[in-house]
Design a protein around this motif. Structure first.
Motif, PDB file in Angstrom:
ATOM      1  N   ASP A  36       0.655  -1.318  -0.017  1.00 50.33           N
ATOM      2  CA  ASP A  36      -0.112  -0.108   0.257  1.00 50.33           C
ATOM      3  C   ASP A  36       0.889   1.277  -0.026  1.00 50.33           C
ATOM      4  OD1 ASP A  36      -2.531  -1.580  -0.126  1.00 50.33           O
ATOM      5  OD2 ASP A  36      -2.870  -0.413   2.153  1.00 50.33           O
ATOM      6  N   ASP A  72       0.385   3.660   2.098  1.00 54.64           N
ATOM      7  CA  ASP A  72       0.456   4.578   3.081  1.00 54.64           C
ATOM      8  C   ASP A  72       1.001   4.444   3.982  1.00 54.64           C
ATOM      9  OD1 ASP A  72      -0.824   2.014   3.194  1.00 54.64           O
ATOM     10  OD2 ASP A  72      -3.119   2.962   3.745  1.00 54.64           O
ATOM     11  N   GLN A 110       1.065   1.943   5.742  1.00 55.29           N
ATOM     12  CA  GLN A 110       0.899   0.864   6.186  1.00 55.29           C
ATOM     13  C   GLN A 110       1.577  -1.019   6.547  1.00 55.29           C
ATOM     14  OE1 GLN A 110      -3.360   1.209   5.837  1.00 55.29           O
ATOM     15  NE2 GLN A 110      -3.412   1.803   8.536  1.00 55.29           N
ATOM     16  N   ARG A 131      -2.526   5.065   9.187  1.00 61.73           N
ATOM     17  CA  ARG A 131      -1.695   5.489   8.015  1.00 61.73           C
ATOM     18  C   ARG A 131      -1.522   6.768   8.657  1.00 61.73           C
ATOM     19  NH1 ARG A 131      -5.317   4.284   3.203  1.00 61.73           N
ATOM     20  NH2 ARG A 131      -4.018   6.464   2.208  1.00 61.73           N
TER      21      ARG A 131
HETATM   22 MG    MG Z   1      -4.842   1.897   4.388  1.00 60.77          MG
END
Ligand code: MG
Ligand code: UDP
Length: 344
Positions: free
Chosen positions: A116, A118, A120, A222
Protein backbone atom coordinates in the motif's frame (compact mmCIF):
# COMPACT_ATOMS: atom_id res chain seq x y z
CA UNK A 1 24.81 -6.07 -9.97
CA UNK A 2 23.46 -9.46 -9.10
CA UNK A 3 23.36 -11.17 -5.78
CA UNK A 4 23.65 -14.86 -5.32
CA UNK A 5 23.51 -16.34 -1.88
CA UNK A 6 23.78 -19.72 -0.36
CA UNK A 7 21.24 -19.78 2.39
CA UNK A 8 21.91 -21.63 5.59
CA UNK A 9 19.39 -24.38 6.37
CA UNK A 10 16.08 -22.97 7.63
CA UNK A 11 15.19 -23.09 11.31
CA UNK A 12 13.51 -26.27 12.62
CA UNK A 13 9.88 -26.28 11.68
CA UNK A 14 10.32 -24.19 8.55
CA UNK A 15 8.95 -25.86 5.46
CA UNK A 16 11.68 -25.88 2.77
CA UNK A 17 14.06 -28.71 3.34
CA UNK A 18 16.89 -27.67 1.08
CA UNK A 19 18.67 -24.41 0.55
CA UNK A 20 18.08 -22.87 -2.86
CA UNK A 21 20.12 -20.54 -5.00
CA UNK A 22 17.55 -18.03 -6.03
CA UNK A 23 19.05 -15.07 -7.74
CA UNK A 24 17.12 -11.85 -7.74
CA UNK A 25 18.12 -9.99 -10.88
CA UNK A 26 15.36 -7.50 -10.34
CA UNK A 27 12.86 -6.99 -7.54
CA UNK A 28 9.62 -5.24 -8.49
CA UNK A 29 7.35 -3.34 -6.15
CA UNK A 30 3.73 -2.65 -7.11
CA UNK A 31 1.93 0.20 -5.35
CA UNK A 32 -1.70 1.06 -6.19
CA UNK A 33 -2.57 4.65 -5.37
CA UNK A 34 -5.79 6.53 -4.94
CA UNK A 35 -5.36 10.14 -3.85
CA UNK A 36 -2.08 9.64 -2.05
CA UNK A 37 -0.55 13.04 -2.77
CA UNK A 38 -0.27 14.00 0.89
CA UNK A 39 1.77 11.01 1.95
CA UNK A 40 3.78 10.74 -1.27
CA UNK A 41 7.06 12.35 -0.17
CA UNK A 42 7.03 10.39 3.07
CA UNK A 43 6.52 7.17 1.13
CA UNK A 44 9.45 7.80 -1.24
CA UNK A 45 11.66 8.95 1.64
CA UNK A 46 11.09 5.70 3.48
CA UNK A 47 10.78 3.30 0.56
CA UNK A 48 13.88 4.24 -1.42
CA UNK A 49 16.47 3.72 1.36
CA UNK A 50 14.94 0.43 2.44
CA UNK A 51 14.98 -0.85 -1.15
CA UNK A 52 18.57 0.35 -1.64
CA UNK A 53 19.56 -1.51 1.51
CA UNK A 54 18.39 -4.81 -0.02
CA UNK A 55 21.42 -4.96 -2.26
CA UNK A 56 19.44 -6.10 -5.30
CA UNK A 57 18.38 -4.09 -8.35
CA UNK A 58 14.79 -2.91 -7.95
CA UNK A 59 11.99 -1.12 -9.74
CA UNK A 60 8.81 0.42 -8.40
CA UNK A 61 5.64 0.38 -10.47
CA UNK A 62 3.01 2.81 -9.22
CA UNK A 63 -0.55 2.51 -10.43
CA UNK A 64 -2.55 5.70 -10.20
CA UNK A 65 -6.09 4.41 -9.80
CA UNK A 66 -7.92 7.48 -11.08
CA UNK A 67 -6.75 9.89 -8.36
CA UNK A 68 -8.41 13.27 -8.32
CA UNK A 69 -5.72 15.06 -6.30
CA UNK A 70 -2.16 15.85 -7.40
CA UNK A 71 -0.91 12.23 -7.21
CA UNK A 72 -0.23 12.12 -10.94
CA UNK A 73 2.03 15.19 -10.84
CA UNK A 74 4.09 13.63 -8.08
CA UNK A 75 4.34 10.42 -10.09
CA UNK A 76 5.47 12.22 -13.26
CA UNK A 77 8.03 14.03 -11.18
CA UNK A 78 9.51 10.98 -9.48
CA UNK A 79 9.56 8.96 -12.72
CA UNK A 80 11.59 11.59 -14.55
CA UNK A 81 13.98 11.95 -11.61
CA UNK A 82 14.76 8.26 -11.17
CA UNK A 83 14.45 5.58 -13.86
CA UNK A 84 13.82 2.91 -11.28
CA UNK A 85 10.37 4.38 -10.74
CA UNK A 86 7.68 3.77 -13.33
CA UNK A 87 3.99 4.48 -13.23
CA UNK A 88 0.80 3.94 -15.14
CA UNK A 89 -2.26 6.02 -14.67
CA UNK A 90 -5.63 4.36 -15.18
CA UNK A 91 -8.32 6.26 -17.02
CA UNK A 92 -10.60 6.25 -13.95
CA UNK A 93 -10.93 4.59 -10.56
CA UNK A 94 -11.08 0.84 -11.20
CA UNK A 95 -10.60 -0.21 -7.56
CA UNK A 96 -7.56 -1.46 -5.74
CA UNK A 97 -7.85 -5.05 -6.92
CA UNK A 98 -7.77 -4.14 -10.59
CA UNK A 99 -5.10 -1.47 -10.03
CA UNK A 100 -2.92 -4.15 -8.44
CA UNK A 101 -3.52 -6.47 -11.38
CA UNK A 102 -2.53 -3.65 -13.75
CA UNK A 103 0.71 -3.20 -11.82
CA UNK A 104 1.48 -6.91 -11.91
CA UNK A 105 1.08 -6.87 -15.70
CA UNK A 106 3.87 -4.29 -15.84
CA UNK A 107 6.49 -5.78 -13.55
CA UNK A 108 9.65 -7.34 -14.93
CA UNK A 109 11.26 -8.66 -11.75
CA UNK A 110 12.05 -12.19 -10.65
CA UNK A 111 9.81 -11.44 -7.71
CA UNK A 112 7.23 -8.74 -7.05
CA UNK A 113 6.03 -7.19 -3.82
CA UNK A 114 2.57 -5.64 -3.57
CA UNK A 115 2.27 -2.89 -0.99
CA UNK A 116 0.00 0.00 0.00
CA UNK A 117 1.04 3.60 -0.51
CA UNK A 118 0.16 4.71 3.00
CA UNK A 119 3.11 2.98 4.74
CA UNK A 120 0.70 0.66 6.54
CA UNK A 121 2.81 -2.02 4.90
CA UNK A 122 6.28 -1.33 6.33
CA UNK A 123 8.96 -1.39 3.58
CA UNK A 124 11.47 -2.77 6.13
CA UNK A 125 9.64 -6.08 5.92
CA UNK A 126 10.59 -6.52 2.26
CA UNK A 127 14.09 -7.67 3.33
CA UNK A 128 12.50 -10.53 5.28
CA UNK A 129 10.20 -11.37 2.39
CA UNK A 130 13.18 -11.56 0.08
CA UNK A 131 15.12 -13.76 2.49
CA UNK A 132 12.31 -16.29 2.67
CA UNK A 133 11.88 -16.16 -1.09
CA UNK A 134 15.53 -17.10 -1.42
CA UNK A 135 14.90 -19.99 0.96
CA UNK A 136 12.44 -21.31 -1.58
CA UNK A 137 9.04 -19.88 -0.68
CA UNK A 138 7.06 -18.69 -3.69
CA UNK A 139 4.69 -16.46 -1.76
CA UNK A 140 5.63 -14.60 1.42
CA UNK A 141 2.82 -12.54 2.92
CA UNK A 142 2.45 -10.13 5.80
CA UNK A 143 0.07 -11.14 8.56
CA UNK A 144 -1.33 -8.35 10.68
CA UNK A 145 -0.77 -9.01 14.37
CA UNK A 146 -3.30 -6.53 15.66
CA UNK A 147 -5.94 -4.66 13.79
CA UNK A 148 -5.91 -1.75 16.22
CA UNK A 149 -5.77 0.66 13.29
CA UNK A 150 -9.21 -0.56 12.20
CA UNK A 151 -12.52 0.35 13.75
CA UNK A 152 -14.34 -2.19 15.93
CA UNK A 153 -17.10 -2.58 13.33
CA UNK A 154 -14.49 -3.22 10.61
CA UNK A 155 -12.78 -5.90 12.70
CA UNK A 156 -16.01 -7.66 13.62
CA UNK A 157 -17.34 -7.69 10.09
CA UNK A 158 -13.98 -8.88 8.74
CA UNK A 159 -13.95 -11.77 11.25
CA UNK A 160 -17.47 -12.75 10.28
CA UNK A 161 -16.63 -12.55 6.58
CA UNK A 162 -13.65 -14.94 6.94
CA UNK A 163 -15.86 -17.49 8.70
CA UNK A 164 -18.65 -17.29 6.12
CA UNK A 165 -16.15 -17.40 3.25
CA UNK A 166 -14.51 -20.55 4.57
CA UNK A 167 -17.83 -22.28 5.26
CA UNK A 168 -19.23 -21.53 1.82
CA UNK A 169 -16.24 -21.72 -0.50
CA UNK A 170 -14.06 -24.33 1.18
CA UNK A 171 -11.08 -22.04 0.49
CA UNK A 172 -9.36 -20.97 3.68
CA UNK A 173 -8.11 -17.41 3.60
CA UNK A 174 -5.04 -17.10 5.83
CA UNK A 175 -6.21 -15.01 8.81
CA UNK A 176 -5.27 -11.33 8.77
CA UNK A 177 -3.37 -11.61 5.52
CA UNK A 178 -3.89 -8.82 3.03
CA UNK A 179 -2.33 -7.85 -0.25
CA UNK A 180 1.05 -7.08 1.30
CA UNK A 181 3.13 -9.92 -0.09
CA UNK A 182 6.00 -11.04 -2.22
CA UNK A 183 5.19 -13.19 -5.22
CA UNK A 184 7.65 -15.25 -7.18
CA UNK A 185 7.65 -14.75 -10.97
CA UNK A 186 5.69 -18.04 -11.29
CA UNK A 187 2.96 -16.66 -9.04
CA UNK A 188 2.91 -13.32 -10.87
CA UNK A 189 2.48 -15.16 -14.17
CA UNK A 190 -0.30 -17.27 -12.68
CA UNK A 191 -2.14 -14.17 -11.48
CA UNK A 192 -1.61 -12.45 -14.81
CA UNK A 193 -3.38 -15.34 -16.50
CA UNK A 194 -6.49 -14.86 -14.36
CA UNK A 195 -8.53 -12.55 -16.50
CA UNK A 196 -11.60 -12.25 -14.33
CA UNK A 197 -13.07 -8.79 -14.00
CA UNK A 198 -14.67 -9.22 -10.63
CA UNK A 199 -11.46 -9.67 -8.71
CA UNK A 200 -10.98 -10.73 -5.15
CA UNK A 201 -7.23 -10.88 -4.68
CA UNK A 202 -7.21 -12.56 -1.28
CA UNK A 203 -9.23 -15.43 -2.72
CA UNK A 204 -7.12 -15.61 -5.89
CA UNK A 205 -3.95 -15.78 -3.81
CA UNK A 206 -5.37 -18.61 -1.72
CA UNK A 207 -6.74 -20.44 -4.77
CA UNK A 208 -3.43 -20.17 -6.61
CA UNK A 209 -1.53 -22.13 -3.95
CA UNK A 210 2.30 -22.27 -4.12
CA UNK A 211 4.59 -22.70 -1.15
CA UNK A 212 3.62 -19.81 1.12
CA UNK A 213 4.76 -18.31 4.38
CA UNK A 214 3.15 -15.68 6.63
CA UNK A 215 5.25 -13.07 8.41
CA UNK A 216 3.55 -11.31 11.35
CA UNK A 217 3.72 -7.52 11.41
CA UNK A 218 2.12 -4.60 13.22
CA UNK A 219 -0.06 -2.29 11.18
CA UNK A 220 0.76 1.34 11.85
CA UNK A 221 -1.95 3.95 11.29
CA UNK A 222 -2.17 5.55 7.83
CA UNK A 223 0.91 7.67 7.26
CA UNK A 224 -1.02 10.81 6.34
CA UNK A 225 -3.33 10.39 9.32
CA UNK A 226 -6.31 10.13 6.97
CA UNK A 227 -8.87 7.35 6.91
CA UNK A 228 -9.11 4.25 4.81
CA UNK A 229 -10.08 4.71 1.17
CA UNK A 230 -12.66 1.99 1.71
CA UNK A 231 -16.13 3.18 2.65
CA UNK A 232 -18.40 0.65 4.43
CA UNK A 233 -20.66 0.33 1.38
CA UNK A 234 -17.70 -0.40 -0.88
CA UNK A 235 -16.38 -2.98 1.59
CA UNK A 236 -19.78 -4.70 1.66
CA UNK A 237 -19.86 -4.90 -2.15
CA UNK A 238 -16.31 -6.23 -2.04
CA UNK A 239 -17.31 -8.97 0.43
CA UNK A 240 -20.21 -10.00 -1.83
CA UNK A 241 -17.85 -10.01 -4.84
CA UNK A 242 -15.46 -12.24 -2.90
CA UNK A 243 -18.13 -14.74 -1.95
CA UNK A 244 -19.81 -14.84 -5.33
CA UNK A 245 -16.55 -15.37 -7.21
CA UNK A 246 -15.56 -18.29 -5.02
CA UNK A 247 -18.74 -20.23 -4.32
CA UNK A 248 -21.98 -21.11 -6.05
CA UNK A 249 -23.63 -22.40 -2.88
CA UNK A 250 -25.93 -19.36 -2.56
CA UNK A 251 -27.19 -20.21 -6.03
CA UNK A 252 -27.87 -23.83 -5.22
CA UNK A 253 -29.23 -23.48 -1.71
CA UNK A 254 -32.61 -22.33 -3.04
CA UNK A 255 -33.36 -25.64 -4.68
CA UNK A 256 -32.79 -27.41 -1.34
CA UNK A 257 -34.93 -24.85 0.45
CA UNK A 258 -37.58 -25.25 -2.23
CA UNK A 259 -37.56 -29.02 -1.71
CA UNK A 260 -37.92 -28.69 2.05
CA UNK A 261 -40.72 -26.15 1.72
CA UNK A 262 -42.57 -28.27 -0.85
CA UNK A 263 -42.29 -31.30 1.40
CA UNK A 264 -43.67 -29.29 4.31
CA UNK A 265 -46.50 -28.01 2.13
CA UNK A 266 -47.47 -31.54 1.08
CA UNK A 267 -47.37 -32.67 4.71
CA UNK A 268 -49.51 -29.73 5.74
CA UNK A 269 -52.01 -30.40 2.96
CA UNK A 270 -52.31 -34.06 3.99
CA UNK A 271 -52.78 -33.12 7.60
CA UNK A 272 -55.45 -30.66 6.59
CA UNK A 273 -57.24 -33.24 4.46
CA UNK A 274 -57.35 -35.80 7.26
CA UNK A 275 -58.52 -33.18 9.73
CA UNK A 276 -61.34 -32.04 7.41
CA UNK A 277 -62.47 -35.61 6.74
CA UNK A 278 -62.53 -36.50 10.42
CA UNK A 279 -63.76 -33.31 12.05
CA UNK A 280 -65.27 -31.29 9.18
CA UNK A 281 -64.13 -27.91 8.04
CA UNK A 282 -63.99 -24.86 10.28
CA UNK A 283 -63.25 -21.27 9.17
CA UNK A 284 -60.04 -21.34 7.13
CA UNK A 285 -57.12 -19.58 8.82
CA UNK A 286 -56.75 -16.18 7.25
CA UNK A 287 -53.52 -15.22 9.15
CA UNK A 288 -51.84 -18.45 8.07
CA UNK A 289 -52.62 -17.56 4.49
CA UNK A 290 -51.29 -14.01 4.68
CA UNK A 291 -48.15 -15.04 6.54
CA UNK A 292 -47.31 -17.82 4.15
CA UNK A 293 -47.91 -15.63 1.09
CA UNK A 294 -45.64 -12.93 2.52
CA UNK A 295 -42.97 -15.38 3.59
CA UNK A 296 -42.80 -17.22 0.31
CA UNK A 297 -42.83 -14.10 -1.83
CA UNK A 298 -39.90 -12.88 0.27
CA UNK A 299 -38.04 -16.13 -0.27
CA UNK A 300 -38.67 -15.96 -3.99
CA UNK A 301 -37.45 -12.39 -4.25
CA UNK A 302 -34.28 -13.23 -2.32
CA UNK A 303 -33.57 -16.20 -4.55
CA UNK A 304 -34.17 -14.10 -7.64
CA UNK A 305 -31.76 -11.53 -6.25
CA UNK A 306 -29.09 -14.17 -5.70
CA UNK A 307 -29.49 -15.42 -9.25
CA UNK A 308 -29.20 -11.80 -10.34
CA UNK A 309 -25.89 -11.42 -8.49
CA UNK A 310 -24.41 -14.30 -10.43
CA UNK A 311 -26.04 -13.46 -13.73
CA UNK A 312 -24.74 -9.89 -13.49
CA UNK A 313 -21.23 -11.16 -13.03
CA UNK A 314 -21.54 -13.66 -15.87
CA UNK A 315 -22.66 -10.74 -18.02
CA UNK A 316 -19.65 -8.67 -16.91
CA UNK A 317 -17.28 -11.48 -17.87
CA UNK A 318 -19.02 -12.27 -21.15
CA UNK A 319 -18.74 -8.70 -22.37
CA UNK A 320 -15.01 -9.32 -22.44
CA UNK A 321 -14.02 -5.72 -21.87
CA UNK A 322 -10.42 -5.08 -20.92
CA UNK A 323 -9.76 -5.22 -17.19
CA UNK A 324 -8.64 -1.59 -17.12
CA UNK A 325 -7.65 1.24 -19.43
CA UNK A 326 -4.30 2.97 -19.19
CA UNK A 327 -4.46 6.72 -19.72
CA UNK A 328 -0.77 7.50 -19.31
CA UNK A 329 2.50 5.70 -18.87
CA UNK A 330 5.33 7.33 -16.99
CA UNK A 331 8.95 6.29 -16.93
CA UNK A 332 10.67 3.90 -19.28
CA UNK A 333 8.31 1.16 -20.42
CA UNK A 334 9.68 -2.37 -20.50
CA UNK A 335 10.95 -3.58 -23.85
CA UNK A 336 8.56 -5.85 -25.68
CA UNK A 337 11.01 -8.75 -25.97
CA UNK A 338 11.80 -8.58 -22.32
CA UNK A 339 8.13 -8.72 -21.34
CA UNK A 340 7.49 -11.72 -23.59
CA UNK A 341 10.32 -13.65 -21.98
CA UNK A 342 9.07 -13.03 -18.54
CA UNK A 343 5.37 -13.48 -19.02
CA UNK A 344 5.23 -16.76 -20.83
MG1 MG B 1 -4.24 1.59 4.33
N1 UDP C 1 -6.40 2.19 -3.40
C1 UDP C 1 -6.54 2.16 -4.78
N2 UDP C 1 -7.80 2.23 -5.33
C2 UDP C 1 -8.93 2.29 -4.55
C3 UDP C 1 -8.77 2.28 -3.15
C4 UDP C 1 -7.50 2.22 -2.61
O1 UDP C 1 -5.55 2.09 -5.50
O2 UDP C 1 -10.03 2.35 -5.12
C5 UDP C 1 -5.05 2.11 -2.81
C6 UDP C 1 -4.71 3.18 -1.79
O3 UDP C 1 -4.19 4.32 -2.40
C7 UDP C 1 -3.68 2.47 -0.94
C8 UDP C 1 -4.15 1.02 -0.97
O4 UDP C 1 -4.97 0.89 -2.11
O5 UDP C 1 -2.38 2.52 -1.50
C9 UDP C 1 -4.90 0.65 0.30
O6 UDP C 1 -5.92 1.58 0.53
P1 UDP C 1 -6.35 2.01 1.99
O7 UDP C 1 -5.15 2.34 2.80
O8 UDP C 1 -7.38 3.06 1.86
O9 UDP C 1 -7.03 0.66 2.48
P2 UDP C 1 -6.87 -0.12 3.87
O10 UDP C 1 -5.52 0.18 4.44
O11 UDP C 1 -7.97 0.36 4.69
O12 UDP C 1 -7.01 -1.56 3.46
Amino acid sequence: MSVQEVISPPAPGAAPTRATHRECRLLSIVIPMLNEEKGFDGLIAKLQPSLDALGVPWEVVFVDDGSTDGTIFRLRDVCTRDRRFRAISLSRNFGKEIATAAGLHQVRGDAAVIMDADLQHPPELVAQFLRHWREGYDVVYGQRIDRAADTMAHRLSAGMFYKIFKALSGTTLPPNAGDFRLLDRKAVNALNRMGERVRFNKGLFAWMGFKSLGIPFNVPPRFDGGGSRWKPGKLFRFAIDGLVSFTTIPLRVWSYLGLVISALAIGYALMFLVKTLLFGSDVPGFPTLVISVMFFSGVQLISLGVIGEYLGRVYEEVKGRPLYIVAEEMGVAPEAGDMDDRRS
